[in-house]
Design a protein around this motif. Structure first.
Motif, PDB file in Angstrom:
ATOM      1  N   ASN A  14     -18.186 -12.164   8.234  1.00  0.00           N
ATOM      2  CA  ASN A  14     -17.045 -10.970   7.293  1.00  0.00           C
ATOM      3  C   ASN A  14     -17.886  -9.898   6.418  1.00  0.00           C
ATOM      4  O   ASN A  14     -18.685 -10.734   5.554  1.00  0.00           O
ATOM      5  N   CYS A  15     -17.223  -8.936   6.116  1.00  0.00           N
ATOM      6  CA  CYS A  15     -18.226  -8.037   5.429  1.00  0.00           C
ATOM      7  C   CYS A  15     -17.844  -8.257   3.958  1.00  0.00           C
ATOM      8  O   CYS A  15     -16.668  -8.664   3.749  1.00  0.00           O
ATOM      9  N   SER A  16     -18.530  -8.644   2.721  1.00  0.00           N
ATOM     10  CA  SER A  16     -18.449  -8.784   1.567  1.00  0.00           C
ATOM     11  C   SER A  16     -17.878  -7.777   0.737  1.00  0.00           C
ATOM     12  O   SER A  16     -17.056  -7.948  -0.797  1.00  0.00           O
ATOM     13  N   SER A  17     -17.904  -6.037   1.480  1.00  0.00           N
ATOM     14  CA  SER A  17     -17.050  -5.769   0.642  1.00  0.00           C
ATOM     15  C   SER A  17     -16.239  -5.336   1.352  1.00  0.00           C
ATOM     16  O   SER A  17     -15.078  -4.297   0.275  1.00  0.00           O
ATOM     17  N   CYS A  18     -15.595  -5.021   2.766  1.00  0.00           N
ATOM     18  CA  CYS A  18     -14.535  -4.598   3.432  1.00  0.00           C
ATOM     19  C   CYS A  18     -13.828  -5.482   3.709  1.00  0.00           C
ATOM     20  O   CYS A  18     -12.423  -5.132   4.350  1.00  0.00           O
ATOM     21  N   GLY A  19     -14.541  -6.705   4.500  1.00  0.00           N
ATOM     22  CA  GLY A  19     -13.662  -7.821   4.999  1.00  0.00           C
ATOM     23  C   GLY A  19     -13.846  -7.441   5.799  1.00  0.00           C
ATOM     24  O   GLY A  19     -13.574  -7.833   6.981  1.00  0.00           O
ATOM     25  N   GLN A  34     -22.949  -7.718   4.318  1.00  0.00           N
ATOM     26  CA  GLN A  34     -22.168  -6.190   4.756  1.00  0.00           C
ATOM     27  C   GLN A  34     -21.835  -5.488   6.060  1.00  0.00           C
ATOM     28  O   GLN A  34     -23.810  -5.663   6.030  1.00  0.00           O
ATOM     29  N   CYS A  35     -21.454  -5.359   6.046  1.00  0.00           N
ATOM     30  CA  CYS A  35     -21.328  -4.705   7.469  1.00  0.00           C
ATOM     31  C   CYS A  35     -21.860  -3.187   7.217  1.00  0.00           C
ATOM     32  O   CYS A  35     -22.213  -2.714   6.087  1.00  0.00           O
ATOM     33  N   GLN A  36     -22.418  -2.317   8.657  1.00  0.00           N
ATOM     34  CA  GLN A  36     -23.076  -1.195   8.533  1.00  0.00           C
ATOM     35  C   GLN A  36     -22.832   0.133   7.659  1.00  0.00           C
ATOM     36  O   GLN A  36     -23.211   0.446   7.168  1.00  0.00           O
ATOM     37  N   PRO A  37     -21.712   0.137   8.123  1.00  0.00           N
ATOM     38  CA  PRO A  37     -21.276   1.108   7.451  1.00  0.00           C
ATOM     39  C   PRO A  37     -21.050   1.098   6.124  1.00  0.00           C
ATOM     40  O   PRO A  37     -21.304   2.156   5.043  1.00  0.00           O
ATOM     41  N   CYS A  38     -20.705   0.008   5.301  1.00  0.00           N
ATOM     42  CA  CYS A  38     -20.565  -0.695   3.816  1.00  0.00           C
ATOM     43  C   CYS A  38     -22.138  -0.461   2.942  1.00  0.00           C
ATOM     44  O   CYS A  38     -22.670  -0.059   2.162  1.00  0.00           O
ATOM     45  N   GLN A  39     -23.308  -0.499   4.289  1.00  0.00           N
ATOM     46  CA  GLN A  39     -24.684  -0.348   3.499  1.00  0.00           C
ATOM     47  C   GLN A  39     -25.245   1.688   3.491  1.00  0.00           C
ATOM     48  O   GLN A  39     -25.661   1.016   2.504  1.00  0.00           O
TER      49      GLN A  39
END
Ligand SMILES: [Zn+2]
Ligand SMILES: [Zn+2]
Length: 139
Positions: A14-19, A34-39
């Motif tokens: 899971n993304c460390s920023s948004c989960g 991180q997921c692509q949107p968070c990157q």
């Protein structure tokens, strides 16, 4: 070529920023991912913001994060117009340039009225609403 022998070792990454779920992995990573949107997220953009990049904002003042909106139809209020349902629309909001996070509440009626509540004010309002709703619900 590596083959994975035991499928039960797979875990969700899971993304460390948004989960958000990214993928399933068999080997633990060395650090957070991180997921692509968070990157691609603009500096200061909230983890709950649906937009992320804010590349269309001409000025930093135009960059506003909006989270998922919740709409509550209001049964006791008059309709604002033909086939329109009066409602409260509530969203998380961040004005990036001002560094202000708020719980945005818009009352959709004849003229839209909106307010920004701080997180603390929103919690106070929620507690008061619950208390008073319980009181009214007794009879
Ligand atoms: Zn993310
Ligand atoms: Zn944002």
């Amino acid at each position: 070529m590596t083959t994975i022998q035991n499928a039960t070792d797979w875990t969700d990454l899971n993304c460390s920023s948004c989960g958000a779920f990214i993928c399933r992995i068999a080997v633990p990573l060395g650090g957070p991912a991180q997921c692509q949107p968070c990157q691609n997220r603009a500096p200061g953009c909230a983890s709950w913001c649906a937009e992320g990049e804010h590349s269309d904002a001409l000025f930093l003042d135009d960059a506003v994060c909006w989270g998922p909106e919740v709409v509550i139809p209001l049964s006791l209020e008059p309709s604002p117009g033909l086939a329109l349902i009066p409602s409260l629309e509530i969203s998380p909001r961040r004005q990036i340039a001002r560094g202000v996070d708020s719980v945005y509440v818009c009352w959709q009626h004849l003229f839209g009225t909106d307010i920004d509540l701080s997180v603390s004010e929103a919690r106070q309002l929620a507690a008061v609403l619950l208390t008073i709703a319980d009181r009214v619900d007794v009879d």
